[in-house]
Scaffold this motif. Structure first.
Motif, PDB file in Angstrom:
ATOM      1  N   GLN A  63      45.780   0.251  39.601  1.00 36.69           N
ATOM      2  CA  GLN A  63      45.099   0.985  38.576  1.00 36.69           C
ATOM      3  C   GLN A  63      43.508   0.873  38.344  1.00 36.69           C
ATOM      4  OE1 GLN A  63      47.422   0.883  34.627  1.00 36.69           O
ATOM      5  NE2 GLN A  63      48.338  -0.906  35.561  1.00 36.69           N
TER       6      GLN A  63
ATOM      7  N   ASP B 100      54.926  -8.667  39.334  1.00 38.96           N
ATOM      8  CA  ASP B 100      55.313  -8.150  38.069  1.00 38.96           C
ATOM      9  C   ASP B 100      55.655  -6.628  38.487  1.00 38.96           C
ATOM     10  OD1 ASP B 100      52.870  -7.490  39.206  1.00 38.96           O
ATOM     11  OD2 ASP B 100      51.833  -6.998  37.532  1.00 38.96           O
TER      12      ASP B 100
ATOM     13  N   HIS C   5      40.910  -8.412  39.903  1.00 39.19           N
ATOM     14  CA  HIS C   5      40.634  -9.845  39.640  1.00 39.19           C
ATOM     15  C   HIS C   5      41.418 -10.739  40.883  1.00 39.19           C
ATOM     16  CE1 HIS C   5      44.753  -9.862  38.381  1.00 39.19           C
ATOM     17  NE2 HIS C   5      44.304  -8.916  37.392  1.00 39.19           N
TER      18      HIS C   5
ATOM     19  N   GLY D 163      44.089 -12.137  41.169  1.00 37.16           N
ATOM     20  CA  GLY D 163      45.539 -11.846  41.117  1.00 37.16           C
ATOM     21  C   GLY D 163      45.735 -10.745  41.805  1.00 37.16           C
ATOM     22  N   ASN D 164      44.889  -9.735  41.477  1.00 32.96           N
ATOM     23  CA  ASN D 164      45.060  -8.473  42.274  1.00 32.96           C
ATOM     24  C   ASN D 164      44.769  -8.699  43.848  1.00 32.96           C
ATOM     25  OD1 ASN D 164      43.215  -6.976  39.423  1.00 32.96           O
ATOM     26  ND2 ASN D 164      45.438  -6.846  40.004  1.00 32.96           N
TER      27      ASN D 164
ATOM     28  N   LEU E   5      49.793 -14.932  40.545  1.00 29.03           N
ATOM     29  CA  LEU E   5      48.829 -15.847  40.178  1.00 29.03           C
ATOM     30  C   LEU E   5      48.742 -15.953  38.687  1.00 29.03           C
ATOM     31  CD1 LEU E   5      46.754 -17.320  42.135  1.00 29.03           C
ATOM     32  CD2 LEU E   5      44.872 -15.945  41.458  1.00 29.03           C
TER      33      LEU E   5
ATOM     34  N   LYS F 104      50.527 -14.764  33.457  1.00 30.98           N
ATOM     35  CA  LYS F 104      50.060 -14.114  34.657  1.00 30.98           C
ATOM     36  C   LYS F 104      48.394 -14.016  34.381  1.00 30.98           C
ATOM     37  CE  LYS F 104      50.472  -9.571  35.232  1.00 30.98           C
ATOM     38  NZ  LYS F 104      50.047  -8.650  36.057  1.00 30.98           N
ATOM     39  N   MET F 105      47.705 -13.987  35.553  1.00 30.27           N
ATOM     40  CA  MET F 105      46.133 -13.486  35.627  1.00 30.27           C
ATOM     41  C   MET F 105      46.322 -11.898  35.226  1.00 30.27           C
ATOM     42  SD  MET F 105      43.249 -14.091  38.276  1.00 30.27           S
ATOM     43  CE  MET F 105      42.959 -15.826  37.929  1.00 30.27           C
ATOM     44  N   SER F 106      45.626 -11.553  34.396  1.00 31.11           N
ATOM     45  CA  SER F 106      45.989 -10.230  33.977  1.00 31.11           C
ATOM     46  C   SER F 106      44.523  -9.177  33.350  1.00 31.11           C
ATOM     47  CB  SER F 106      46.887  -9.934  32.838  1.00 31.11           C
ATOM     48  OG  SER F 106      47.238  -8.794  32.483  1.00 31.11           O
ATOM     49  N   LYS F 107      44.216  -8.076  33.810  1.00 32.06           N
ATOM     50  CA  LYS F 107      42.894  -7.551  33.467  1.00 32.06           C
ATOM     51  C   LYS F 107      42.681  -7.676  31.801  1.00 32.06           C
ATOM     52  CE  LYS F 107      42.942  -4.448  36.996  1.00 32.06           C
ATOM     53  NZ  LYS F 107      43.946  -3.409  37.230  1.00 32.06           N
ATOM     54  N   SER F 108      44.199  -7.275  31.179  1.00 30.00           N
ATOM     55  CA  SER F 108      44.189  -7.303  29.629  1.00 30.00           C
ATOM     56  C   SER F 108      43.877  -8.713  28.836  1.00 30.00           C
ATOM     57  CB  SER F 108      45.569  -6.666  29.201  1.00 30.00           C
ATOM     58  OG  SER F 108      46.354  -7.236  29.853  1.00 30.00           O
TER      59      SER F 108
ATOM     60  N   LYS G 202      53.719  -4.847  26.692  1.00 24.44           N
ATOM     61  CA  LYS G 202      52.452  -4.150  26.528  1.00 24.44           C
ATOM     62  C   LYS G 202      52.718  -3.611  25.180  1.00 24.44           C
ATOM     63  CE  LYS G 202      50.312  -3.605  30.855  1.00 24.44           C
ATOM     64  NZ  LYS G 202      49.274  -3.135  31.755  1.00 24.44           N
TER      65      LYS G 202
ATOM     66  N   GLY H  65      52.674  -7.446  43.736  1.00 26.84           N
ATOM     67  CA  GLY H  65      52.878  -8.503  43.024  1.00 26.84           C
ATOM     68  C   GLY H  65      54.069  -8.696  42.305  1.00 26.84           C
TER      69      GLY H  65
HETATM   70  N1  AQP Z   1      48.345 -12.122  38.347  1.00 27.36           N
HETATM   71  C1  AQP Z   1      48.789 -11.522  39.371  1.00 27.36           C
HETATM   72  N2  AQP Z   1      49.202 -12.227  40.736  1.00 27.36           N
HETATM   73  C2  AQP Z   1      49.482 -11.477  41.728  1.00 27.36           C
HETATM   74  N3  AQP Z   1      49.563 -10.050  41.667  1.00 27.36           N
HETATM   75  C3  AQP Z   1      48.868  -9.518  40.676  1.00 27.36           C
HETATM   76  N4  AQP Z   1      49.029  -8.008  40.528  1.00 27.36           N
HETATM   77  C4  AQP Z   1      48.250  -8.210  39.252  1.00 27.36           C
HETATM   78  N5  AQP Z   1      48.302  -9.034  38.711  1.00 27.36           N
HETATM   79  C5  AQP Z   1      48.722 -10.168  39.636  1.00 27.36           C
HETATM   80  C6  AQP Z   1      49.358  -7.129  41.523  1.00 27.36           C
HETATM   81  O1  AQP Z   1      48.167  -6.405  41.604  1.00 27.36           O
HETATM   82  C7  AQP Z   1      48.235  -5.101  41.982  1.00 27.36           C
HETATM   83  C8  AQP Z   1      47.490  -3.977  41.201  1.00 27.36           C
HETATM   84  O2  AQP Z   1      47.721  -4.222  39.982  1.00 27.36           O
HETATM   85  P1  AQP Z   1      47.647  -3.030  39.133  1.00 27.36           P
HETATM   86  O3  AQP Z   1      46.258  -2.375  39.084  1.00 27.36           O
HETATM   87  O4  AQP Z   1      48.683  -2.366  39.150  1.00 27.36           O
HETATM   88  O5  AQP Z   1      47.257  -3.592  37.418  1.00 27.36           O
HETATM   89  P2  AQP Z   1      48.077  -4.813  36.706  1.00 27.36           P
HETATM   90  O6  AQP Z   1      49.398  -5.171  37.607  1.00 27.36           O
HETATM   91  O7  AQP Z   1      48.629  -3.874  35.641  1.00 27.36           O
HETATM   92  O8  AQP Z   1      47.022  -6.003  36.729  1.00 27.36           O
HETATM   93  P3  AQP Z   1      46.868  -6.560  35.435  1.00 27.36           P
HETATM   94  O9  AQP Z   1      45.594  -7.210  35.639  1.00 27.36           O
HETATM   95  O10 AQP Z   1      48.025  -7.327  35.442  1.00 27.36           O
HETATM   96  O11 AQP Z   1      46.538  -5.536  34.352  1.00 27.36           O
HETATM   97  P4  AQP Z   1      47.173  -5.344  32.961  1.00 27.36           P
HETATM   98  O12 AQP Z   1      46.470  -6.455  32.032  1.00 27.36           O
HETATM   99  O13 AQP Z   1      46.814  -3.847  32.395  1.00 27.36           O
HETATM  100  O14 AQP Z   1      48.621  -5.405  32.956  1.00 27.36           O
HETATM  101  C9  AQP Z   1      49.960  -4.899  41.936  1.00 27.36           C
HETATM  102  O15 AQP Z   1      50.434  -4.794  43.162  1.00 27.36           O
HETATM  103  C10 AQP Z   1      50.150  -6.098  41.020  1.00 27.36           C
HETATM  104  O16 AQP Z   1      51.505  -6.504  41.043  1.00 27.36           O
END
Ligand code: AQP
Length: 332
Positions: A13, A153, A19, A21-22, A189, A198-202, A117, A151
């Protein structure tokens, strides 16, 4: 493009800086899978997906470019893999409209990401957020992908894609392939500040960003939440903080966790963290340098994206025609 190879697809996205995790859950694996030569790979910027949270249109182009730059700097080679932007291929939206008619409302309502969310931003519970898994199913099914590196999630969403493929095939004849997930050794992650989340952009406070400077990397790792006790030992249940750091160390140094445990047998957390920061810096500095260099040639980047968009659209267009025929939407 070698069309005989099985298709692999995944997206990231465009919601901001990537990060660790990504990187460890997805991006690092994208590169390894591309380099294995076993798949025809498609990697895309999931910009439609990024609209379901509050956003600034002025920031979007930069965020889209940011994902492409991260793909290329990590080692995705546009001569081998198709790199494209989701919104440039209108068939993703078309197939979503079609699949919506087969997606069970109750199942979507129960999706963990939707629930999390919605709770985190109750003022903005929109249909895009609700429909995210159907758009993701369209992203994957449109390309006849057999594998999707993601990942943990995203597993629940991918399961829905499999369900939709099965349902559609049963009713209209074999049309879609049921895609399988591919996980890394670090599929989830955890946050540096809270190893139970979870390590997360949000939640930026828990993130180690790929663009962090060496100074910030050191500070974040030295500050990372660890557990009581002194031993550097992998124990997810009782030592989630140290276990998370061990996974980062292992994934970035290519050393098994057991080997790292032995290396730090009689050493303390501070020394382990100091070394881990060095390991992270050693991987991220060349990545950041490549990104900086790529940024200087915007025209080249645009050419890469335009070529990828075109290749993706050819595949997607062929598939959407097949799908429309199956459901009786073609009269000429
Ligand atoms: N913490 C994580 N550990 C392992 N994999 C992860 N991914 C995300 N967070 C982790 C994997 O990274 C890929 C891209 O993620 P994304 O851009 O689809 O965004 P996301 O999953 O929404 O990432 P965030 O940081 O967790 O954002 P928010 O906070 O908006 O929910 C995917 O393959 C994802 O599984």
């Amino acid at each position: 493009m070698n069309n005989k190879k099985p298709i692999l697809i995944s997206g990231v996205q465009s919601t901001g800086g990537l990060h660790a995790g990504n990187y460890l859950g997805a991006l690092q694996n994208f590169v390894a899978l591309q380099n294995s030569g076993k798949y025809q790979c498609f990697f895309f910027v999931a910009d439609y997906h990024s609209l379901n949270e509050d956003f600034n249109p002025k920031e979007k182009p930069k965020q889209i470019l940011e994902v492409v730059l991260s793909f290329l700097a990590a080692g995705i080679n546009p001569k081998e893999s198709v790199v494209f932007v989701q919104s440039a291929v209108p068939m993703h939206a078309e197939l979503t409209v079609i699949l919506n008619n087969f997606a069970p409302f109750g199942e979507l309502k129960r999706m963990a990401q939707f629930k999390d969310k919605s709770e985190a931003a109750p003022q903005n519970v929109n249909v895009g957020l609700f429909d995210y898994p159907v758009l993701m199913a369209a992203d994957v099914l449109l390309y006849d992908a057999t594998v999707v590196p993601v990942g943990e999630d995203q597993l629940q969403h991918l399961e829905l894609a499999r369900t939709l493929a099965r349902k559609f095939n049963a009713r209209f004849g074999k049309t879609f392939i049921e895609p399988k997930p591919l996980l890394t050794l670090t599929p989830r992650l955890m946050g540096l500040d809270d190893p139970n989340k979870k390590m997360s952009k949000s939640h930026p406070a828990g993130c180690l960003f790929l663009d962090d400077s060496p100074k910030v990397i050191k500070e974040k790792i030295m500050r990372a939440t660890t557990d009581s006790g002194k031993k550097i030992k992998y124990d997810e249940k009782n030592k989630p903080g140290i276990s998370n750091l061990l996974l980062i160390y292992s994934a970035l140094s290519n050393k098994p966790v057991k080997t790292i445990e032995k290396m730090y047998k009689n050493k303390g957390y501070a020394e382990f963290k100091k070394d881990l920061a060095e390991v992270v810096i050693r991987v991220l500095m060349p990545f950041q340098k490549r990104k900086k260099l790529l940024k200087t040639n915007k025209q080249k980047l645009k050419t890469i994206i335009a070529a990828g968009n075109k290749k993706a659209e050819i595949v997607a267009n062929k598939k959407i025609i097949e799908i429309k025929k199956k459901i009786g939407l073609t009269i000429i």
